[in-house]
Design an enzyme around this catalytic site. Structure first.
Site: not given
Ligand code: CIR
Length: 264
Positions: A168, A255
């Site tokens: 991201h 996140c």
């Molecule tokens: C994913 O790949 O979607 C999750 N394992 C990690 C999401 C992390 N989210 C974020 O940095 N906003």
């Protein structure tokens, strides 16, 4: 004076589920340990609460292994919230799960309903604009719909790039205050922060670029001492939280929460 980009009265988190072991990851560096994850998560929630914010911790959702990463399901602004449309197929259903919780707190909750995709992890809200990184999870159509929705609240959206191979946009940056961001050198080199003051993560500590400014605190992952010392020397009140298990799933500090101060 309260700053709408980092002064928050509320946050929403979600407990990690047992299914977290099946969470998405770019590279397999080991299976997350649920007990350790839960401990880190509790420390994170404590840090948010220590600033005086009201923090709701939702129950775990076993059907969605990545649902602890609530940030990707919605974007919260002062005027209202926007329910995202995650680009990861296994995460699409997380958005609908979040909607009722935001509807209970906000007057206005909008939705991305078209064919585009957009995840909260690609969105950095600063005091003056909203930066959105195109990525494997966020596409032009998703950003266009989002920009149209938030125009009614007077927000300017600027599209920027996410470095190749980075999950991201915010994996590589975070807001520190109204004029300052923390970013990796590779992201800053794109020029996306021209006009901002930029602190770089220390060489070899790029994995800690995803912190959060939450009221008086900068909450950052533990284990990055040179960047921590730099932030402390710059005058920030830093709180470190263990992130070893979330990091196995490409997750960082932003996140794990939705942060907001609803107007309504
Ligand atoms: C994913 O790949 O979607 C999750 N394992 C990690 C999401 C992390 N989210 C974020 O940095 N906003």
């Amino acid at each position: 004076m309260a700053h709408k980009s980092y002064s928050f009265t509320h946050a929403i988190c979600r407990k990690p589920s047992r299914s977290i072991v099946d969470g998405l990851r770019a590279v397999d560096t080991g299976t997350p340990d649920l007990d350790v994850f839960a401990q880190h998560h509790a420390d994170y929630v404590r840090a948010l609460r220590s600033t005086g914010a009201e923090v709701t911790v939702l129950d775990a959702l076993e059907a969605f292994p990545d649902s602890v990463f609530v940030e990707d399901a919605a974007l919260c602004l002062q005027e209202g919230a926007v329910i995202m449309r995650p680009g990861a197929p296994s995460r699409l259903g997380e958005a609908a799960e979040m909607a009722p919780h935001l509807e209970a707190l906000y007057g206005e909750v909008l939705r991305i309903e078209g064919d585009g995709f957009i995840e909260g992890g690609d969105i950095l809200t600063t005091e003056r604009e909203i930066l959105i990184g195109l990525s494997a999870r966020t596409d032009q159509a998703g950003v266009d719909e989002f920009a149209k929705l938030v125009d009614r609240w007077g927000y300017a959206v600027r599209i920027v790039d996410t470095p190749e191979g980075v999950l991201h946009f915010k994996t590589d940056c975070s807001l520190l205050d109204e004029e300052t961001v923390l970013a990796t050198k590779r992201l800053d080199a794109s020029g996306c922060f021209d006009g901002y003051k930029v602190l770089h993560t220390a060489e070899g500590e790029e994995a800690c670029a995803n912190t959060i400014r939450f009221n008086n605190l900068v909450i950052m992952p533990a284990g990055f001492p040179r960047t921590r010392d730099q932030l402390v020397a710059a005058g920030y009140e830093v709180r470190e939280v263990g992130n070893s298990e979330a990091a196995k799933l490409d997750g960082g500090m932003s996140c794990l929460s939705l942060r907001f101060s609803p107007n309504a």
